[in-house]
Design an enzyme around this catalytic site. Sequence first.
Site, PDB file in Angstrom:
ATOM      1  CB  SER A   1       6.887   6.202   4.602  1.00  0.00           C
ATOM      2  OG  SER A   1       6.430   6.946   3.536  1.00  0.00           O
TER       3      SER A   1
ATOM      4  CG  HIS B   1       3.722   2.138   2.209  1.00  0.00           C
ATOM      5  ND1 HIS B   1       4.955   1.566   2.416  1.00  0.00           N
ATOM      6  CD2 HIS B   1       3.973   3.423   1.832  1.00  0.00           C
ATOM      7  CE1 HIS B   1       5.903   2.459   2.170  1.00  0.00           C
ATOM      8  NE2 HIS B   1       5.321   3.587   1.815  1.00  0.00           N
TER       9      HIS B   1
ATOM     10  CD  GLU C   1       5.704  -2.188   3.194  1.00  0.00           C
ATOM     11  OE1 GLU C   1       5.715  -0.941   3.194  1.00  0.00           O
ATOM     12  OE2 GLU C   1       6.645  -2.854   3.646  1.00  0.00           O
TER      13      GLU C   1
ATOM     14  CG  ASN D   1      10.134   3.487   3.461  1.00  0.00           C
ATOM     15  OD1 ASN D   1      10.886   3.864   2.574  1.00  0.00           O
ATOM     16  ND2 ASN D   1       8.824   3.670   3.403  1.00  0.00           N
TER      17      ASN D   1
HETATM   18  P1  NAI Z   1       3.677  15.843   0.353  1.00  0.00           P
HETATM   19  O1  NAI Z   1       4.436  16.735   1.240  1.00  0.00           O
HETATM   20  O2  NAI Z   1       3.976  15.833  -1.110  1.00  0.00           O
HETATM   21  O3  NAI Z   1       2.093  16.122   0.486  1.00  0.00           O
HETATM   22  C1  NAI Z   1       1.424  16.164   1.730  1.00  0.00           C
HETATM   23  C2  NAI Z   1       0.133  16.944   1.545  1.00  0.00           C
HETATM   24  O4  NAI Z   1      -0.637  16.806   2.743  1.00  0.00           O
HETATM   25  C3  NAI Z   1       0.349  18.448   1.323  1.00  0.00           C
HETATM   26  O5  NAI Z   1      -0.312  18.844   0.128  1.00  0.00           O
HETATM   27  C4  NAI Z   1      -0.304  19.087   2.556  1.00  0.00           C
HETATM   28  O6  NAI Z   1      -0.929  20.321   2.264  1.00  0.00           O
HETATM   29  C5  NAI Z   1      -1.323  18.029   2.952  1.00  0.00           C
HETATM   30  N1  NAI Z   1      -1.774  18.094   4.342  1.00  0.00           N
HETATM   31  C6  NAI Z   1      -1.036  18.310   5.462  1.00  0.00           C
HETATM   32  N2  NAI Z   1      -1.828  18.295   6.557  1.00  0.00           N
HETATM   33  C7  NAI Z   1      -3.101  18.056   6.122  1.00  0.00           C
HETATM   34  C8  NAI Z   1      -4.367  17.914   6.768  1.00  0.00           C
HETATM   35  N3  NAI Z   1      -4.473  18.024   8.081  1.00  0.00           N
HETATM   36  N4  NAI Z   1      -5.449  17.682   6.004  1.00  0.00           N
HETATM   37  C9  NAI Z   1      -5.344  17.576   4.653  1.00  0.00           C
HETATM   38  N5  NAI Z   1      -4.170  17.701   3.987  1.00  0.00           N
HETATM   39  C10 NAI Z   1      -3.062  17.929   4.705  1.00  0.00           C
HETATM   40  O7  NAI Z   1       3.833  14.370   0.974  1.00  0.00           O
HETATM   41  P2  NAI Z   1       3.863  12.962   0.208  1.00  0.00           P
HETATM   42  O8  NAI Z   1       5.233  12.666  -0.251  1.00  0.00           O
HETATM   43  O9  NAI Z   1       2.721  12.879  -0.732  1.00  0.00           O
HETATM   44  O10 NAI Z   1       3.608  11.974   1.452  1.00  0.00           O
HETATM   45  C11 NAI Z   1       2.303  11.755   1.955  1.00  0.00           C
HETATM   46  C12 NAI Z   1       2.316  10.469   2.750  1.00  0.00           C
HETATM   47  O11 NAI Z   1       2.679   9.383   1.891  1.00  0.00           O
HETATM   48  C13 NAI Z   1       3.326  10.468   3.895  1.00  0.00           C
HETATM   49  O12 NAI Z   1       2.792   9.761   4.974  1.00  0.00           O
HETATM   50  C14 NAI Z   1       4.522   9.744   3.289  1.00  0.00           C
HETATM   51  O13 NAI Z   1       5.324   9.131   4.257  1.00  0.00           O
HETATM   52  C15 NAI Z   1       3.818   8.721   2.421  1.00  0.00           C
HETATM   53  N6  NAI Z   1       4.586   8.176   1.291  1.00  0.00           N
HETATM   54  C16 NAI Z   1       5.395   8.966   0.541  1.00  0.00           C
HETATM   55  C17 NAI Z   1       6.081   8.413  -0.543  1.00  0.00           C
HETATM   56  C18 NAI Z   1       6.919   9.276  -1.435  1.00  0.00           C
HETATM   57  O14 NAI Z   1       7.602   8.725  -2.335  1.00  0.00           O
HETATM   58  N7  NAI Z   1       6.911  10.591  -1.281  1.00  0.00           N
HETATM   59  C19 NAI Z   1       5.983   6.981  -0.885  1.00  0.00           C
HETATM   60  C20 NAI Z   1       5.037   6.264  -0.065  1.00  0.00           C
HETATM   61  C21 NAI Z   1       4.396   6.837   0.996  1.00  0.00           C
END
Ligand code: NAI
Length: 296
Positions: free
Chosen positions: A118, A139, A151, A189
């Site tokens: 993000s 993104h 994005e 963002n």
């Molecule tokens: P989340 O916390 O829901 O999921 C992250 C996942 O990554 C977890 O299941 C975790 O176990 C896994 N993980 C952590 N380290 C790892 C590794 N070394 N290898 C494999 N898996 C690993 O996070 P979310 O919200 O899905 O965010 C993920 C990315 O997307 C972030 O970079 C965030 O900034 C971005 N993002 C989030 C949005 C949102 O609305 N939540 C929107 C757009 C982008």
Amino acid sequence: MNKIVVIGAGTMGNGIAHTFAQYNYQVTLVDTSSTALESGMANITHNLDRMVQKEKITDKVKEQTLANLITATSLSKCVEDADLVVEAATENLDVKLAIFKELDNLCPEKSILASNTSSISITQIAAVTQRPEKVIGMHFMNPVPIMKLVEVIKGYSTSEEVLQEIMELSQKLQKEPVLVNDYPGFVANRILMPMINEAIETLYHGVAGVPEIDTVMKLGMAHPMGPLQLADFIGLDVCLSILEVLYRGFKNPKYAPCPLLVNMVRAGKYGVKSGEGFYNYSTSRKAEVVANQFKR
Ligand code: NAI
């Protein structure tokens, strides 16, 4: 492009994997946590069922989408013939740098490495690899199968060829790609997070309560969802990480995260994914206001 690896099965990763699989790419969804993989796959199945119910897709498309998906808990075997890797792991610089170093070692030369970050610098991520010209930001927005925007972030060294490939690929997923340059928070963002942070400050200063703030923005500004509820859907931990990147990146106090947001994240109140944020989601995904929680 045919073989896609998605890293992280959380809020975003399972939506990204679902979308690629629905458009007939062969997808491996990877997470270090097998529990995250199980709930990610359960979420994909649930979302496909809803799409069938709403007659957006047929039963056959649902079955084909699921058949296009496999899961793994380690990168080592599944990236060896990847055309594209989309990293959607936790929004933390060290986590992402470690993943990209490992990917660079394991992936064939042809692989494009994309991050769904993000706010973290694509240029900084690319710099830990030997192929910075093949590193790019992709993104997606939440919920990925529904939201049209991608994005696309061009890092300092991203090549024109890779950029074109990712723009075209986004269109094949029926998305609208928008090209932006690599500065903190990109466009989405940089604009959204100060608004969410200001909504939290408004609550923190006791100007109005949670439903009142959200109602003002929904009915007054025609936003489909209020900023506090949107923060719950994004994840308050993710919002805090993004604000910290903006604050550090621009060295400007206007991006300083509200102390209430910091406290809520410390207390484990992450929003929808933890069952409680500004609203309570423990009984259903329907938001209920957390009574009196936010009086100072
Ligand atoms: P989340 O916390 O829901 O999921 C992250 C996942 O990554 C977890 O299941 C975790 O176990 C896994 N993980 C952590 N380290 C790892 C590794 N070394 N290898 C494999 N898996 C690993 O996070 P979310 O919200 O899905 O965010 C993920 C990315 O997307 C972030 O970079 C965030 O900034 C971005 N993002 C989030 C949005 C949102 O609305 N939540 C929107 C757009 C982008």
